[in-house]
Design an enzyme around this catalytic site. Structure first.
Site, short mmCIF file in Angstrom:
data_model
loop_
_atom_site.label_atom_id
_atom_site.label_comp_id
_atom_site.label_asym_id
_atom_site.label_seq_id
_atom_site.Cartn_x
_atom_site.Cartn_y
_atom_site.Cartn_z
N CYS A 195 -7.40 33.20 46.47
CA CYS A 195 -6.59 34.42 46.39
C CYS A 195 -7.41 35.63 46.86
CB CYS A 195 -6.05 34.60 44.97
SG CYS A 195 -4.68 35.79 44.88
N HIS A 255 -3.36 29.47 44.33
CA HIS A 255 -4.23 29.14 43.19
C HIS A 255 -4.18 27.63 42.94
CE1 HIS A 255 -5.22 33.20 41.62
NE2 HIS A 255 -4.09 33.53 42.22
N GLU A 303 -6.14 25.80 41.30
CA GLU A 303 -6.61 25.40 39.96
C GLU A 303 -5.48 25.09 39.00
OE1 GLU A 303 -6.84 30.04 39.86
OE2 GLU A 303 -6.91 28.40 41.33
#
Length: 556
Positions: free
Chosen positions: A383, A511, A513
């Site tokens: 990001c 993102h 994750e």
């Protein structure tokens, strides 16, 4: 048959790990072949955590449908396969907003709108909404019993037992049995008072998860059972564990899943299949080596700000049977003009720059990225980490010295990063970003495509600014590759350097994750850790046999 419910509450103090406890119970039920749903009610009046400071609330977890939710939703997704959306995390703010909207619309036919029944009915309706495809729904109530804000939720779950009966509802209460060092004793009184508080509002806990740093002796379990009116077998010693992925196994050893099945009359459940979790925990305690990652961030003083990020790195390390060492680097600490910041970065096997908002620390991030690029240290940007990678490349490779983002310098003539087109003129903060899952197309043969093993992916987003494609020719001609973009080609999603010039340099606008699981590590984190370990080996940082044995003992 409709779903059965497990309600998870907490007492005595906050931060006892209700979310991890709920996620672990869900994991154990899934291991027995039961379809599980997960839900979290947060008592605060914010509509969602999207506008809250990371120092206040930790990370904001984003679901596929673009909901900004509590970080416990990340635990739920990592430990189970529950399909989560905005319907799985509600706050007092959202509940009251829905009630007031109905009142203004005239849905209550002129009645006086009250907490009971209107607010509690809204809460119960939300619980039933997520139950349709699940056999068991775990519902966590945020906060601590006794908080004013929690009372409507506790009243709603009390009513759920009245509505559905004992065979279809189960109350799990997470409490604390503190060790008093001066007296050299464990104390049960806080747990007794917490259960008494529950009883005063009409809820009798069925299972007590007693958090303690020491083992609970049998006589103490008997005492708690007698004073709290629960079975002795239902007084569970929830001791601290060194690795959170050990928690499902620890609760299984205490027969928590067996108790749940007994109380909910789930007699046809299969035997638990926990082989993969046992293997995962074995690898966590028996690493073959370690890998050292430096994270250059803006909110590093509070690690929960990057909860999913840290866990995704752990997943990548476990996949390679490595112990993860993370150093949190405050980005502002790298803002030195004399180049001395390089001394802080010399020892890392890989460098990661995560997401964030605002101008603070940006120059430090740019210095960290420049160090990784020039010294061929594996780099992974997420990001804001992609946006700053583009700014750093524009400044130091393309010669655009004043290249910047419109977020940090609205007056810069070289706005390499600017506000999303559809957000121009939008000043409201809550829920106005590009949120949720978007499809990304990748160039065949690119590093990104090789990592994913495909050219089309779907990843979750949370950002207001994008790369300005007017600068793409200049950066491309200088060597930066733009290898991922949205389906229609509007937004840049992935940038990278060719592996001929850098062993591993990749950054993404989304993102990743949020989609990593311990048993299913995300490809980007998996390969970043592998590249970082390769860099470690290349620079002779592999552990000696003596250090390796010490590492094994530390892990154990």
């Amino acid at each position: 048959m409709s779903a059965k419910y497990i309600f998870v509450t907490g007492g005595v103090v906050s931060s006892l790990g209700k979310g991890l406890a709920a996620a672990s119970i869900g994991c154990l039920l899934e291991a027995r072949g039961i379809r599980v749903g997960m839900m979290k009610f947060d008592p605060y009046l914010n509509v969602d955590p999207g506008t809250m400071s990371p120092f206040q609330h930790g990370e904001v977890f984003v679901t596929d449908d673009g909901a900004e939710t509590d970080l416990d939703m990340g635990h739920y997704e990592r430990f189970t396969h529950a399909n989560l959306s905005r319907d799985n995390n509600l706050t007092s703010g959202r509940i009251y907003e829905q009630v007031i909207t109905k009142e203004r619309r005239g849905d209550y036919l002129g009645k006086t709108v009250q907490v009971i029944p209107h607010v509690t009915n809204e809460i119960k309706s939300a619980m039933r909404k997520v139950a349709s495809e699940n056999q068991v729904v775990l519902v966590e109530i945020g906060g601590t019993v006794g908080d004013i804000e929690s009372l409507p939720f506790l009243e709603a779950i009390r009513q759920m037992r009245q509505d559905l009966g004992r065979d279809n509802t189960l109350f799990v209460h997470v409490t604390l049995v503190p060790w008093i060092a001066a007296a050299q004793e464990l104390k049960t009184k806080p747990t007794q008072h917490s259960v008494k508080e529950m009883l005063s509002i009409g809820i009798q806990p069925d299972i007590l998860l007693c958090r303690s740093e020491r083992e609970l002796p049998r006589e103490m379990r008997s005492k708690i059972a007698a004073f709290c009116n629960v079975e002795e077998a239902a007084v569970i010693a929830a001791r601290d564990v060194a690795n959170i992925y050990e928690l499902p196994l620890a609760l299984a050893q205490e027969n928590v899943d067996t108790l749940v099945l007994k109380y909910l009359r789930l007699d046809d459940a299969a035997e638990a299949k926990l082989d993969k979790w046992n293997d995962l925990v074995h690898r966590a305690y028996h690493p073959r080596d370690e890998v050292h990652i430096g994270i250059v961030g803006k909110y590093v003083e509070y690690e929960d700000s990057y909860k999913s990020l840290k866990e995704a790195l752990v997943h990548g390390a476990l996949d390679s049977n490595l112990k993860l060492r993370v150093t949190w680097i405050e980005a502002e600490g790298l803002e030195t003009a004399d180049g001395s910041y390089t001394q802080q970065l010399d020892s890392f096997d890989g460098i990661l720059v995560p997401g964030g908002f605002g101008k603070r620390g940006i120059e430090g991030m740019l210095n960290g990225i420049r160090f990784a690029r020039e010294n061929k240290v594996p780099y992974f940007g997420i990001c804001l980490g992609m946006q700053t990678a583009c700014i750093e490349f524009a400044r130091n490779v393309c010669g655009l010295k004043d290249a910047n983002s419109g977020e940090f310098d609205p007056a810069t003539p070289n706005r390499v990063i600017y506000k999303l087109r559809e957000l121009t003129g939008v000043e409201e903060m809550g829920g106005t970003m590009r949120l949720g899952a978007w499809t990304c197309h990748m160039e065949p043969g690119s590093l990104a495509a090789r990592i994913y093993g495909t050219t089309e992916i779907s990843e979750r987003h949370r950002h207001r600014y994008e790369f300005n494609r007017e600068f793409e020719p200049a950066l491309s001609n200088a060597g930066l590759r733009f290898t991922g973009s949205t389906q229609e080609g509007t937004y840049v999603e992935i940038v990278e350097l060719p592996q001929q010039t850098h062993p591993f340099f990749i950054a993404c606008q989304f993102h990743p994750e949020f989609k990593s699981k311990p048993l299913e590590p995300h490809p980007l984190f998996r390969d970043f850790v592998k590249a970082s370990y390769a860099h470690r080996m290349q620079h002779g940082r592999a552990l000696s046999q003596e250090s390796f044995q010490s590492l094994q003992q530390t892990a154990a």
